[in-house]
Design a protein around this motif. Structure first.
Motif, short mmCIF file in Angstrom:
data_model
loop_
_atom_site.label_atom_id
_atom_site.label_comp_id
_atom_site.label_asym_id
_atom_site.label_seq_id
_atom_site.Cartn_x
_atom_site.Cartn_y
_atom_site.Cartn_z
N ILE A 69 59.30 41.29 28.55
CA ILE A 69 58.60 39.86 28.53
C ILE A 69 59.59 38.80 28.23
CG2 ILE A 69 56.37 40.49 28.16
CD1 ILE A 69 56.92 39.83 25.01
N LYS A 70 61.03 39.04 28.09
CA LYS A 70 62.20 38.40 27.89
C LYS A 70 63.12 38.23 29.20
CE LYS A 70 60.98 36.43 23.73
NZ LYS A 70 60.66 35.16 23.68
N ALA A 71 64.08 37.49 28.93
CA ALA A 71 65.15 37.18 30.01
C ALA A 71 65.99 38.25 30.11
CB ALA A 71 65.75 35.81 29.82
N PHE A 72 66.77 38.19 31.26
CA PHE A 72 67.60 39.52 31.47
C PHE A 72 68.77 39.37 30.72
CE2 PHE A 72 71.39 37.56 33.42
CZ PHE A 72 71.16 36.10 33.77
N TYR A 73 69.35 38.42 30.18
CA TYR A 73 70.62 38.29 29.49
C TYR A 73 70.64 38.58 28.11
CZ TYR A 73 68.15 33.79 28.11
OH TYR A 73 67.25 33.06 27.79
N MET A 74 69.35 39.07 27.50
CA MET A 74 69.18 39.48 26.14
C MET A 74 69.91 40.73 25.67
SD MET A 74 65.85 37.45 24.83
CE MET A 74 65.38 35.82 25.42
N LYS A 75 70.29 40.84 24.52
CA LYS A 75 70.93 42.12 24.29
C LYS A 75 69.94 43.34 24.11
CE LYS A 75 74.72 44.28 21.31
NZ LYS A 75 75.42 44.69 22.60
N MET A 76 70.14 44.42 24.55
CA MET A 76 69.21 45.49 24.28
C MET A 76 69.60 46.16 22.96
SD MET A 76 66.95 46.97 26.44
CE MET A 76 67.60 47.03 27.96
N ASN A 77 68.33 46.33 22.43
CA ASN A 77 68.62 46.92 21.31
C ASN A 77 68.47 48.52 21.16
OD1 ASN A 77 67.90 44.95 19.48
ND2 ASN A 77 65.93 44.97 19.61
N GLU A 78 68.61 49.54 20.25
CA GLU A 78 69.13 50.93 20.40
C GLU A 78 67.95 51.41 20.86
OE1 GLU A 78 71.01 51.99 16.68
OE2 GLU A 78 72.79 51.27 17.26
N ASP A 79 66.73 50.96 20.70
CA ASP A 79 65.52 51.65 20.80
C ASP A 79 65.18 51.77 22.55
OD1 ASP A 79 64.64 49.17 21.37
OD2 ASP A 79 63.16 49.08 19.86
N ASN A 80 66.01 50.66 23.20
CA ASN A 80 65.79 50.69 24.61
C ASN A 80 64.65 50.09 25.34
OD1 ASN A 80 68.09 51.01 26.60
ND2 ASN A 80 68.18 53.20 26.02
N LYS A 81 63.94 49.69 24.30
CA LYS A 81 62.51 49.06 24.52
C LYS A 81 62.74 47.52 24.14
CE LYS A 81 59.54 51.51 22.07
NZ LYS A 81 58.87 52.54 21.74
N THR A 82 63.01 47.27 23.19
CA THR A 82 63.08 46.01 22.55
C THR A 82 64.64 45.22 22.74
OG1 THR A 82 63.43 46.63 20.39
CG2 THR A 82 61.38 46.41 21.08
N VAL A 83 64.68 43.89 22.86
CA VAL A 83 65.89 43.19 22.72
C VAL A 83 66.14 42.12 21.45
CG1 VAL A 83 65.96 42.92 25.38
CG2 VAL A 83 64.65 41.43 24.35
N ALA A 84 67.38 41.83 21.47
CA ALA A 84 67.46 41.16 20.13
C ALA A 84 67.19 39.50 20.46
CB ALA A 84 69.10 41.12 19.94
N ALA A 85 65.93 39.23 20.60
CA ALA A 85 65.36 37.99 20.77
C ALA A 85 65.05 37.54 19.47
CB ALA A 85 64.46 37.91 21.83
N MET A 86 64.91 36.00 19.39
CA MET A 86 64.26 35.49 18.35
C MET A 86 63.40 34.15 18.91
SD MET A 86 67.18 33.28 16.49
CE MET A 86 67.21 31.44 17.05
N ASP A 87 62.18 34.10 18.53
CA ASP A 87 61.43 32.62 18.63
C ASP A 87 61.23 32.19 17.53
OD1 ASP A 87 61.42 33.17 21.34
OD2 ASP A 87 59.47 33.25 21.60
N LEU A 88 61.43 30.90 17.17
CA LEU A 88 60.88 30.15 15.86
C LEU A 88 59.79 29.60 16.03
CD1 LEU A 88 61.62 29.42 12.83
CD2 LEU A 88 62.59 27.35 13.63
N LEU A 89 58.81 30.20 15.21
CA LEU A 89 57.48 29.37 15.31
C LEU A 89 57.19 28.80 14.09
CD1 LEU A 89 55.54 32.88 16.25
CD2 LEU A 89 56.67 31.30 17.52
#
Ligand code: 4AD
Ligand code: MG
Length: 459
Positions: free
Chosen positions: A356-376
């Protein structure tokens, strides 16, 4: 010419002194012998009260001046310690610069925001929009000040581009071709077009910003962005401004620290420089505004991973229209629930599923999530979206191919990972959402001078 701002801030110094002011009549109450003109001079939130009497040669004309008339007043400042307003001006002369007929739409009564939207060219003259657009201007200045004080370089990234940074396909195409002719001929020949290829208005300056961060380390952009999102909401505009810092030799943690400092800096700046406007919003627009802003600057923002957030939200699934489960894109109702009900303050949600995130985000070690942050943030939901960027050439190439994008379109971007690649991160702050947050104004259409939304492009 004296300004209302200077007078209100220093009226004691001007007691008994002669001044000249100009502005527009907000109200005019006259009796046979004297009258009161209330004048909006545009430089300050409070209007100036002018007293005039029959000693003035044109008393009869002045006593009939309509609301909206442009005037120039000469007179003496009199400090009035017992009155509601701190001073008034006793007029020696009132000169009419431009008359205003009585069909002027902004008569002295409260108009709805909806009605005022239909006269966007006149609404800056009202109290509410005087306050909104002055605060908007101050926030823009505060943002530049914040980054310039930290030696960030301001980069002007292009508005016309061949890339879809967010990969969401929500671009406005830019063309010099005749669409009617294309429809008649049934084919598109880009050789006939200005750029000889399909190009669009930018959805984000990030990719170009990254190239400069790999040279200057810390940069920011601040400019218009365009999205053809088919979302008719109170938080989406087709044309909005974004601030996108990009920092090299930095990771997601550094990114969150920067974002938190920036938001607090902006709010502190507005609380210091727009006190009258904030008090007005607090009284008439959003009664909890000042308390909320004070709370934001004095508390640490929350932090939660997407996976933890989903667990927290799933417990309240019966309250949501759209049910939460791992993998879904959080909707506004979920974002607001997290920040308003669970955390009760701004909260960073991190490490989203890569899908659900853009192509340029860094892959985390779990290979499932990326190093994204949204501020709500409360009342709005997402105000910032950002990430650490994938700095590994092979992984980035793999992701681009996986998503069916054309690697050759991103040669310049891949070069950054080839030639002295560094850890780097950045985010985008939606400028209008920041203005909404600082003012309590609930609809994005009321914080943009001329809003562009689905089906609406007035003027
Ligand atoms: O989350 P977004 O899509 O992130 C980016 O564009 C990244 N390239 C930013 C970066 O990492 N440099 O958008 C960033 C912010 C959102 O959080 C939101 O505040 C605002 O831009 N935004 C909009 N504001 C008004 N109307 C819209 N249609 C918006 N779309 C996004
Ligand atoms: Mg986003």
């Amino acid at each position: 010419m004296m300004t209302g701002r200077t007078l209100f801030r220093n009226y004691k110094e001007y007691d008994q002194k002669e001044v000249e002011i100009c502005g527009w009549v907000k109200s005019n109450r006259g009796s046979k012998k004297f009258g009161f003109l209330v004048i909006n001079d545009g430089t300050f939130f409070e209007p100036i009260q002018v007293v005039y009497d029959q000693e003035m040669g044109n008393f009869d004309t002045v006593s009939k001046l309509n609301v909206g008339t442009a005037v120039i007043v000469n007179g003496t400042v009199i400090v009035t310690p017992d009155a509601k307003q701190p001073f008034e001006i006793h007029a020696k002369s009132v000169e009419v610069e431009g008359e205003c007929p009585s069909d002027y739409p902004l008569q002295k009564k409260r108009h709805t925001l909806e009605y005022l939207r239909s006269i966007s060219h006149l609404r800056p003259r009202t109290n509410t929009f005087q306050a909104v657009f002055r605060v908007r201007s101050q926030i823009a200045y505060a943002i530049h000040k914040f980054f310039q004080e930290r030696d960030f370089v301001y980069v002007h990234t292009p508005l016309i581009t061949g890339q879809d940074c967010e990969g969401a396909g929500e671009m406005f195409q830019v063309t010099t071709m005749d669409l009617n002719k294309i429809a008649e001929e049934g084919k598109v020949d880009y050789e006939q077009d200005f750029f000889k290829k399909p190009v669009s208005l930018t959805v984000s300056g990030q990719l170009a910003g990254e190239t400069f961060a790999q040279a200057f380390r810390n940069i920011y952009t601040f400019g218009p962005t365009f999205r053809a999102e088919d979302s008719n909401t109170t938080r989406h505009a087709a044309e909005f401004w974004m601030i996108e810092p990009e920092i090299a030799f930095a990771d997601l943690e550094d990114n969150m620290i920067l974002a938190e400092q920036m938001i607090k800096y902006i709010i502190n700046y507005v609380m210091e420089h727009a006190q009258e406007e904030l008090q007005f919003f607090n009284k008439f627009v959003d009664k909890g505004l000042l308390e909320r802003l004070n709370h934001v600057v004095s508390s640490d923002f929350g932090r939660v991973t997407y996976t933890e957030a989903v667990k927290l939200l799933e417990e309240h699934n019966d309250e949501f229209e759209y049910k939460v489960s791992w993998g879904i894109d959080l909707q506004t109702e979920h974002e607001r629930y997290l920040t308003e009900q669970i955390f009760k303050k701004p909260v960073f949600v991190t490490d989203y599923p890569k899908e659900i995130k853009a192509f340029y985000m860094k892959m985390n070690e779990d290979n499932k999530t990326v190093a994204a942050m949204d501020l709500l943030v409360p009342a709005i939901g997402e105000i910032i979206g950002g990430s650490q960027r994938e700095d590994d050439l092979a992984k980035l190439e793999e992701r681009i191919t996986e998503l069916g994008m054309k690697p050759e379109d991103y040669d310049f971007y891949l070069d950054l990972r080839k030639y002295g690649s560094t850890r780097h991160a950045g985010f985008g702050l939606g400028f209008e959402r920041m203005v909404m947050y600082a003012t309590g104004i609930a609809n994005i259409r009321d914080v943009i001078p001329y809003p562009r939304t689905v089906g609406k492009c007035q003027y």
